[in-house]
Design an enzyme around this catalytic site. Structure first.
Site, PDB file in Angstrom:
ATOM      1  CE1 TYR A  30      -3.394   2.842   0.636  1.00  0.00           C
ATOM      2  CE2 TYR A  30      -1.959   3.499   2.461  1.00  0.00           C
ATOM      3  CZ  TYR A  30      -3.012   3.776   1.598  1.00  0.00           C
ATOM      4  OH  TYR A  30      -3.671   4.965   1.693  1.00  0.00           O
ATOM      5  CG  HIS A  45      -4.482  13.944  -1.033  1.00  0.00           C
ATOM      6  ND1 HIS A  45      -4.790  13.341  -2.225  1.00  0.00           N
ATOM      7  CD2 HIS A  45      -4.696  13.013  -0.076  1.00  0.00           C
ATOM      8  CE1 HIS A  45      -5.170  12.084  -1.995  1.00  0.00           C
ATOM      9  NE2 HIS A  45      -5.129  11.876  -0.692  1.00  0.00           N
ATOM     10  CG  ASN A  75      -0.999   8.734   5.878  1.00  0.00           C
ATOM     11  OD1 ASN A  75      -1.877   9.179   6.590  1.00  0.00           O
ATOM     12  ND2 ASN A  75      -1.093   7.573   5.264  1.00  0.00           N
ATOM     13  CE1 TYR A 126     -17.711  31.054  47.019  1.00  0.00           C
ATOM     14  CE2 TYR A 126     -18.683  29.933  45.120  1.00  0.00           C
ATOM     15  CZ  TYR A 126     -18.621  30.137  46.491  1.00  0.00           C
ATOM     16  OH  TYR A 126     -19.459  29.445  47.308  1.00  0.00           O
ATOM     17  NE  ARG A 167     -14.268  32.990  49.659  1.00  0.00           N
ATOM     18  CZ  ARG A 167     -15.439  32.416  49.949  1.00  0.00           C
ATOM     19  NH1 ARG A 167     -15.480  31.214  50.484  1.00  0.00           N
ATOM     20  NH2 ARG A 167     -16.569  33.053  49.697  1.00  0.00           N
ATOM     21  CG  PHE A 200      -3.186   7.628   9.606  1.00  0.00           C
ATOM     22  CD1 PHE A 200      -4.528   7.621   9.937  1.00  0.00           C
ATOM     23  CD2 PHE A 200      -2.674   6.535   8.915  1.00  0.00           C
ATOM     24  CE1 PHE A 200      -5.350   6.571   9.601  1.00  0.00           C
ATOM     25  CE2 PHE A 200      -3.507   5.474   8.570  1.00  0.00           C
ATOM     26  CZ  PHE A 200      -4.853   5.490   8.913  1.00  0.00           C
ATOM     27  CD  GLU A 230      -8.996   7.513   4.462  1.00  0.00           C
ATOM     28  OE1 GLU A 230      -9.358   8.709   4.521  1.00  0.00           O
ATOM     29  OE2 GLU A 230      -8.046   7.116   3.769  1.00  0.00           O
TER      30      GLU A 230
END
Length: 505
Positions: A52, A82, A194, A277, A280, A326, A411
């Site tokens: 791959y 991409h 990746n 608060y 404090r 990844f 995915e």
């Protein structure tokens, strides 16, 4: 010079690289690992074994075998297709961190790139030739594909870079500096994109900014405490030791130290029995937010030195395995935690601003105005702070609880870690501006007391703050004051460290 090995880069070193312009170099032993893993890829290409990302398509196309003659072409198509990021650019510091972190990951020797690839990444960082990278478009798995593709474009001579304060075409700057575009070989495009370096780089900047903000918040809260003649008894050491959180104990000690010689600080029963608060509980709230920093630091420093691409090469090339390093879930969760912690620091700061400006809650002129009624003073500064903390509440919604499938359901679970990191960055900026508003109001309030009665440390902060923002003698465009003081806080010119405590309650 910071020597990168792929395994021991720290946030402290990243701060030097990003803000101190330290150059980086590659450890010789790491370069040997790079060479070995590259030989493994070349062996796969030569033997025709199907792996791959080397000779297959990507994502849902992982079952498509690519002919040997097209293996190099495959990598360029990957980068170009991409590179579809959108939106505003990442800040230059973030993009520089991205380059350094991708370099550090590749020199671990699990990725199969050639030495020239890591050397080019090193040169980009050292030359200040930083890729222009859109900030939106990443799902946080399979890594930060879109942002890192824009980074990778620069290696092949495409895209744009930040260089000497300008944005210019990469090819133009390459010609000027004598660099040649790289031709990516098998697996190199995938190895470059990746990974989780966009969210991690953003996380590094977030951490550095948040750490400074938390120190500043303790100082500014101390000034507010003095301006409101707050009760120091709530910071008594035994109270905090009785609970046991070291961060809470440390904040209480810092406040006691900063205000140690103040004549404005009071004790319980002198003016009131208890403070609200927001005064404090400063150690409890600030301390709890500080606890997040330890968690975030641990996750970032692991991820900064992680191999996050796919597949990874082990045993000198004998074992090549596809996995999921990844996936950005660890950083996604860390950024969501940081978002909440920083938002809370802004929330309590805004409440202290309200106590400084509201005449029903103090004995100071209404809204710290030099002429109440005719002049509004700090009235709308509190509005601005309230707006920012309200915006933070929406940004603090955890990004990591969302997921959406991609690549035809191949995915099918993603981290949204980069969205979380981007939102954390905006929360940090908003919080810095809230704290800047608190400082403006605290300085003004302190002047209605006798400034000479303030602690030595607070007087010093007041003096340096007044060099940036003058006292309010009449209404003016306070937006400019807020911006100026925010930039001063970010410049880190004041020494926010605290000397050892000399007195106790």
């Amino acid at each position: 010079m910071i020597l990168l090995t792929g395994s021991d880069l720290t946030l402290k070193e990243m701060k030097k690289i990003i803000y101190g312009d330290e150059d980086v170099s590659i450890h010789p032993s790491s370069m040997e690992k790079v060479k070995k893993s590259r030989k493994a890829v070349e062996k796969i290409v030569a033997t025709g074994k199907t792996v791959y990302g080397i000779n297959t398509g990507f994502g849902k196309f992982s079952d498509v075998l690519i002919p040997d003659k097209n293996v190099d072409e495959l990598q360029l198509h990957l980068i170009r297709s991409h590179a579809c990021g959108v939106g505003e650019h990442f800040p230059v510091d973030v993009s520089k961190a991205m380059v350094v972190l991708r370099l550090n990951a590749l020199i671990k020797g699990f990725s199969g790139v050639r030495p020239c690839v890591v050397e080019r990444l090193r040169d980009l960082a050292n030359e200040g030739m930083i890729p222009v990278i859109p900030s939106q478009g990443s799902l946080g798995a399979s890594g930060d594909l879109a942002p890192l593709s824009h980074l990778a474009l620069v290696l092949v001579g495409e895209g744009e870079v930040h260089y000497k304060g300008d944005i210019r075409p990469t090819s133009e700057v390459y010609d000027e500096l004598g660099y040649k575009p790289l031709t990516l070989k098998a697996k190199e495009g995938l190895a470059l994109i990746n990974g989780t370096q966009a969210m991690t780089a953003m996380g590094v900047i977030n951490y550095i900014e948040a750490e400074r903000l938390f120190d500043q918040s303790d100082w500014i809260a101390s000034m507010t405490l003095e301006a409101l003649e707050g009760i120091i008894d709530a910071f008594y050491p035994a109270i905090h030791e009785a609970r046991g959180y070291r961060e809470q104990i440390a904040v209480a000690k810092r406040i006691r130290t900063i205000t140690s010689d103040s004549k404005l600080i009071t004790h319980q029963g002198e003016k009131r029995v208890q403070d609200a608060y927001s005064l404090r509980c400063i150690p409890q709230v600030h301390g709890a937010s500080r606890q997040s920093l330890s968690y975030v630091k641990e996750k970032l420093e692991i991820e900064m030195n992680a191999a996050t691409d796919n597949p990874l090469i082990f045993d000198d090339g004998e074992t090549i395995v596809s996995g999921g390093n990844f996936h950005g879930q660890p950083i996604a969760l860390a950024m969501d935690f940081l978002k909440i912690a920083v938002a809370e620091m802004a929330n309590i700061s805004e409440r202290r601003i309200e106590r400084l400006v509201n005449p029903q809650l103090n004995d100071l002129p209404g809204f710290l105005s030099p002429n109440p009624g005719l002049q509004s003073g700090a009235m709308i500064m509190q509005y601005a702070a309230a707006s920012l903390v309200s915006e933070n509440k929406t940004l603090a919604h955890p990004a990591s609880v969302d997921s959406i499938p991609s690549s035809a359901n191949q995915e099918d679970h993603v981290s949204m870690g980069t969205i979380g990191a981007r939102h954390a960055y905006q929360i940090v900026i908003n919080a810095q501006k809230v704290v800047a508003i608190e400082l403006i109001c605290a300085m003004q309030a302190l002047e209605y007391r006798e400034l000479k009665h303030a602690s030595t440390s607070v007087q010093k902060l007041h003096e340096e703050g007044r060099d940036v923002v003058p006292t309010i003698k009449e209404d003016r465009v306070f937006s400019k004051d807020i911006e100026a003081l925010w930039k001063w806080l970010k410049s880190d010119q004041f020494n926010w460290s605290v000397q050892e405590e000399t007195t106790t309650v």
